[in-house]
Design an enzyme around this catalytic site. Structure first.
Site, PDB file in Angstrom:
ATOM      1  N   LYS A 206      46.191  57.694  35.681  1.00 14.31           N
ATOM      2  CA  LYS A 206      45.478  56.423  35.922  1.00 14.31           C
ATOM      3  C   LYS A 206      44.173  56.686  36.690  1.00 14.31           C
ATOM      4  CE  LYS A 206      44.557  52.113  36.807  1.00 14.31           C
ATOM      5  NZ  LYS A 206      44.271  51.067  35.871  1.00 14.31           N
ATOM      6  N   CYS A 260      38.922  48.494  40.465  1.00 14.14           N
ATOM      7  CA  CYS A 260      39.523  49.690  39.847  1.00 14.14           C
ATOM      8  C   CYS A 260      38.544  50.857  39.845  1.00 14.14           C
ATOM      9  CB  CYS A 260      39.976  49.376  38.429  1.00 14.14           C
ATOM     10  SG  CYS A 260      41.478  48.387  38.375  1.00 14.14           S
TER      11      CYS A 260
HETATM   12  N1  LIG Z   1      44.058  43.351  38.299  1.00 18.63           N
HETATM   13  C1  LIG Z   1      43.853  44.313  37.418  1.00 18.63           C
HETATM   14  O1  LIG Z   1      43.111  44.149  36.459  1.00 18.63           O
HETATM   15  C2  LIG Z   1      44.550  45.667  37.553  1.00 18.63           C
HETATM   16  C3  LIG Z   1      44.538  46.536  36.458  1.00 18.63           C
HETATM   17  C4  LIG Z   1      45.219  47.725  36.576  1.00 18.63           C
HETATM   18  C5  LIG Z   1      45.873  48.056  37.756  1.00 18.63           C
HETATM   19  N2  LIG Z   1      45.839  47.194  38.832  1.00 18.63           N
HETATM   20  C6  LIG Z   1      46.557  47.581  40.055  1.00 18.63           C
HETATM   21  O2  LIG Z   1      47.728  46.767  40.173  1.00 18.63           O
HETATM   22  C7  LIG Z   1      48.031  46.541  41.561  1.00 18.63           C
HETATM   23  C8  LIG Z   1      48.163  45.049  41.831  1.00 18.63           C
HETATM   24  O3  LIG Z   1      46.902  44.463  41.590  1.00 18.63           O
HETATM   25  P1  LIG Z   1      46.726  42.888  41.359  1.00 18.63           P
HETATM   26  O4  LIG Z   1      45.338  42.708  40.840  1.00 18.63           O
HETATM   27  O5  LIG Z   1      47.875  42.351  40.584  1.00 18.63           O
HETATM   28  O6  LIG Z   1      46.829  42.355  42.886  1.00 18.63           O
HETATM   29  P2  LIG Z   1      46.847  40.821  43.366  1.00 18.63           P
HETATM   30  O7  LIG Z   1      46.172  40.810  44.678  1.00 18.63           O
HETATM   31  O8  LIG Z   1      46.389  39.920  42.264  1.00 18.63           O
HETATM   32  O9  LIG Z   1      48.428  40.505  43.559  1.00 18.63           O
HETATM   33  C9  LIG Z   1      49.238  41.178  44.438  1.00 18.63           C
HETATM   34  C10 LIG Z   1      50.380  40.253  44.903  1.00 18.63           C
HETATM   35  O10 LIG Z   1      51.265  41.046  45.710  1.00 18.63           O
HETATM   36  C11 LIG Z   1      51.749  40.217  46.766  1.00 18.63           C
HETATM   37  N3  LIG Z   1      52.260  41.083  47.830  1.00 18.63           N
HETATM   38  C12 LIG Z   1      51.575  41.812  48.736  1.00 18.63           C
HETATM   39  N4  LIG Z   1      52.430  42.490  49.531  1.00 18.63           N
HETATM   40  C13 LIG Z   1      53.677  42.185  49.124  1.00 18.63           C
HETATM   41  C14 LIG Z   1      54.980  42.578  49.533  1.00 18.63           C
HETATM   42  N5  LIG Z   1      55.149  43.444  50.533  1.00 18.63           N
HETATM   43  N6  LIG Z   1      56.052  42.050  48.906  1.00 18.63           N
HETATM   44  C15 LIG Z   1      55.894  41.168  47.885  1.00 18.63           C
HETATM   45  N7  LIG Z   1      54.672  40.782  47.421  1.00 18.63           N
HETATM   46  C16 LIG Z   1      53.587  41.279  48.036  1.00 18.63           C
HETATM   47  C17 LIG Z   1      50.532  39.399  47.143  1.00 18.63           C
HETATM   48  O11 LIG Z   1      50.911  38.218  47.865  1.00 18.63           O
HETATM   49  C18 LIG Z   1      49.919  39.085  45.767  1.00 18.63           C
HETATM   50  O12 LIG Z   1      50.413  37.865  45.239  1.00 18.63           O
HETATM   51  C19 LIG Z   1      46.918  47.233  42.352  1.00 18.63           C
HETATM   52  O13 LIG Z   1      47.327  48.534  42.703  1.00 18.63           O
HETATM   53  C20 LIG Z   1      45.775  47.314  41.346  1.00 18.63           C
HETATM   54  O14 LIG Z   1      44.879  48.365  41.623  1.00 18.63           O
HETATM   55  C21 LIG Z   1      45.206  45.995  38.745  1.00 18.63           C
END
Ligand SMILES: NC(=O)c1ccc[n+]([C@@H]2O[C@H](COP(=O)([O-])OP(=O)(O)OC[C@H]3O[C@@H](n4cnc5c(N)ncnc54)[C@H](O)[C@@H]3O)[C@@H](O)[C@H]2O)c1
Length: 398
Positions: A206, A260
């Protein structure tokens, strides 16, 4: 594998939970944010993603998707929590506090035989770190539960389709863990292939995908700064170079933003500072581009009111995270310019203190505009943009 808890109901976790529920699993969406849970329990999306509202309604009605503020016991867990970076002594470091706290919570719920999949983007060896946290908080021994890292590569705007169709990398810590992960993803991935490897390779996969793009864009941005004094059109140059069957240069722009590509290369560099000068140089090159544009335009029009056209980090989204346009707007302010912007995807009066106008108003009020993104609204109204002098970071007006 019948019951799955998805930890973190954000951009990645929620579509994943919905896709798994559609695949026949009983899914619990667990989050620590009560506002998010209240909204989802009421059947309302808290993020913008095409088709997701209908899919949410359908899966809630099917009885296969529920939401909870406590982590239940289930057969498998998928952790999708944020992994931003923080700055320590001037150096960027992955902030793993969300992963640690999610793993500690999951550890308190798991029973022997459980599978825990980490989907968040993480530095190498974080899956093993997660396993240690799970061991400590569960009281189980390492051979009593299974772990894997399956990085998520879906793109906002096409998440539900890509969750089904993209290939998946399954970084399992043992053949038994791999079997369980394949059992889950094979029920939802249709079209894409499942590739089994170890967890560190999956973590690096990744990171290296996004780092590759960062380096390629840094090269394009560097070319744009060389072409400028040469009077060469960098977009024509890249088009011509890409006619070569083995060349594929990406497009220059205002820099690189988002959570990202602008973040993930640091997760490699932080652990291997001495051997990653190329990765660091690319990050610095892309971070420098907004300052280059501001200086250049300042020299051309030192007293101009500047309109930045596009404040998001990429076209047709409202996501402002790590946006180079915002850096550029603030740099213009430091150089003494009055700055306004047009971000049609954010219906707010100002973005970080920069007044936000419609395209027509922004062009009317400004002396000079900077085109940073190919938003559909800009593509559809080039005549308005052309009324005043502009600097085109992306080749929109060619
Ligand atoms: N958004 C994208 O396009 C994308 C694409 C590929 C990878 N990612 C990766 O995926 C991961 C998540 O990204 P996202 O965009 O979904 O984040 P986000 O901020 O949209 O959502 C994360 C959620 O996790 C919750 N959270 C935080 N700590 C927590 C805990 N201890 N227990 C339960 N819930 C908890 C938050 O309240 C939030 O609702 C990251 O590592 C990101 O780099 C994101």
């Amino acid at each position: 594998m019948k019951t799955i808890t998805v930890v973190g109901m954000g951009y990645i976790g929620l579509p994943t939970a919905i896709t798994l529920a559609r695949g026949g699993f009983d899914v619990c969406g667990f989050d620590v944010n009560t506002a998010v849970l209240d909204s989802l329990r009421a059947g309302k999306l808290h993020i913008v993603e095409p088709g997701l509202q209908e899919a949410l309604t359908e899966t809630i009605n099917s009885g296969r998707l529920t939401f909870s503020d406590t982590c239940p016991t289930s057969d498998a867990y998928i952790i999708c929590v944020p992994t931003p970076f923080s700055v320590e002594n001037g150096k960027r470091r992955a902030d793993l506090k969300y992963v640690d706290s999610a793993a500690a919570t999951v550890g308190r719920a798991i029973k022997p035989g459980a599978l825990v999949i980490l989907e968040s983007t993480v530095p190498p060896r974080t899956t093993e770190r997660m396993a240690k946290v799970l061991e400590e908080s569960s009281g189980l021994t390492r051979d009593q539960f299974y772990t894997a890292h399956c990085p998520e590569r879906i793109i906002p705007g096409q998440m539900l389709r890509e969750l089904r169709e993209n290939d998946r990398i399954i970084g399992a810590s043992s053949p038994e863990a791999a079997e369980l992960v394949v059992e889950i993803y094979s029920k939802v991935v249709q079209g894409g292939k499942l590739h089994v490897t170890n967890d560190v390779t999956a973590e690096m996969c990744k990171l290296c995908e996004n780092t590759f793009r960062d380096i390629n864009i840094a090269f394009a941005n560097e070319l744009s700064m060389i072409c400028d004094p040469l009077g060469v059109d960098v977009f024509e140059l890249i088009e011509l170079a890409n006619c070569h069957p083995r060349v594929n240069i990406l497009t220059p722009g205002a820099g690189v933003g988002g959570h990202c590509i602008a973040v993930d290369p640091w997760f490699i560099h932080e652990q291997f500072e001495d051997t990653t000068p190329l990765i660091l140089a690319a990050r610095q090159e892309n971070d420098f581009k907004p300052f280059y544009v501001a200086k250049k335009v300042h020299e051309l029009a030192p007293d101009a009111t500047i309109a930045v056209l596009g404040m998001a980090y990429k076209p047709n989204v409202d996501d402002l995270r790590e946006s180079p346009s915002i850096t550029m707007a603030h740099e213009f302010e430091k150089l003494g310019h009055k700055v306004i912007c047009c971000e049609p995807n954010a219906s707010v009066e100002a973005i970080e203190g920069i007044p936000n106008f419609s395209l027509a108003e922004a062009i009317e009020k400004a002396d000079f505009s900077i085109i940073t993104l190919a938003h559909d609204e800009f593509k559809a109204d080039k005549q308005t943009i052309a009324k005043k002098p502009f600097f085109d970071c992306i080749g929109l007006m060619r």
